[in-house]
Write an enzyme that holds these catalytic residues in place. Sequence first.
Site, PDB file in Angstrom:
ATOM      1  N   HIS A  30      -7.831   2.702  -4.611  1.00 52.68           N
ATOM      2  CA  HIS A  30      -8.967   1.783  -4.575  1.00 52.68           C
ATOM      3  C   HIS A  30      -8.461   0.339  -4.568  1.00 52.68           C
ATOM      4  CE1 HIS A  30     -11.796   4.869  -6.375  1.00 52.68           C
ATOM      5  NE2 HIS A  30     -10.663   5.314  -6.900  1.00 52.68           N
ATOM      6  N   TYR A  31      -9.343  -0.589  -4.191  1.00 50.13           N
ATOM      7  CA  TYR A  31      -9.170  -1.958  -4.652  1.00 50.13           C
ATOM      8  C   TYR A  31     -10.268  -2.268  -5.647  1.00 50.13           C
ATOM      9  CZ  TYR A  31     -12.506  -3.822  -1.022  1.00 50.13           C
ATOM     10  OH  TYR A  31     -13.578  -4.099  -0.224  1.00 50.13           O
ATOM     11  N   THR A  32     -10.000  -3.291  -6.478  1.00 50.82           N
ATOM     12  CA  THR A  32     -10.958  -3.599  -7.540  1.00 50.82           C
ATOM     13  C   THR A  32     -12.215  -4.272  -7.000  1.00 50.82           C
ATOM     14  OG1 THR A  32      -9.734  -5.640  -7.913  1.00 50.82           O
ATOM     15  CG2 THR A  32      -9.244  -3.766  -9.379  1.00 50.82           C
ATOM     16  N   GLU A  95      -6.625   1.788  -9.304  1.00 51.52           N
ATOM     17  CA  GLU A  95      -7.273   0.561  -8.836  1.00 51.52           C
ATOM     18  C   GLU A  95      -6.186  -0.475  -8.556  1.00 51.52           C
ATOM     19  OE1 GLU A  95     -10.348  -0.322  -8.131  1.00 51.52           O
ATOM     20  OE2 GLU A  95     -11.611   1.237  -9.042  1.00 51.52           O
ATOM     21  N   HIS A 137     -10.527   5.499  -1.170  1.00 49.32           N
ATOM     22  CA  HIS A 137     -11.901   5.694  -1.626  1.00 49.32           C
ATOM     23  C   HIS A 137     -12.855   5.756  -0.429  1.00 49.32           C
ATOM     24  CE1 HIS A 137     -15.129   4.508  -4.858  1.00 49.32           C
ATOM     25  NE2 HIS A 137     -15.190   5.764  -4.513  1.00 49.32           N
TER      26      HIS A 137
HETATM   27 ZN   LIG Z   1     -13.071   2.355  -5.084  1.00 49.48          ZN
END
Ligand SMILES: [Zn+2]
Length: 251
Positions: A30-32, A95, A137
Amino acid sequence: MSPYDIDRAYASPNSGHRPPGSVVDHLVLHYTGMRSEEGARDWLCDPRSQVSSHYIVFEDGRVFQLVDESRRAWHAGRSFWRGVTDLNSRSIGIEIANPGHEFGYRPFPDRQIEAVIGLCRSIFARHFIPPHQVVAHSDVAPDRKEDPGELFPWEWCAAFGIGLWVPPAPFDHAPALGLGDSGEKVLELQRLLAGIGFDIAPNGAFNEWTETVVRAFQRHWRPAHVDGRADPSTLDTMARVADVFAASAGA
Ligand SMILES: [Zn+2]
């Protein structure tokens, strides 16, 4: 602190038991998507957020563990990959700090990616996670999510066994299949996407869901141009990605 030290000073209460007998065999990146990385870390640890991840990696390469790997963290939400739903029960979630498309998406610094690679390799030493089960994601929730996005260096990661990669065919503005098209070529496109693992039922109609899934494919494997249209470069790249997935899944 070296990039591979893990700081455990921040713990998230947002987790639960994994279902009995469940194995950890997926990795979700993911990225935040928040303005500040400290703010993202705090939010992932705030009981009001009802979200969490096992790890967060800052842009300077610092790694924080927020949830024990034995616990079910709350990062993927409604999700699907290769027939598996509820990715949270079977995955480790990482993340990666970046403001994301909403707040100023920018390249991931090398030291951050080096830390992500080191972390993933340490996770692989504890859990058997095949490369076709390392996902974005956006792969598992294509209608809701764009992360970690088209700037994420999947090729670099794949060189370390983190996910599968083929060199994408160059984008060249050639005529493309798109919304409203139908027929055998659309059916073949949908079969390729389903074979890779996306949540799509081939029906031969290039509908909005197909466009959404093509966009997710491009974001991961043909990142030069993300528009949801199946141009020849996208189709060529997709066929080769489907081949490496079939080889990995059949191995
Ligand atoms: Zn995500």
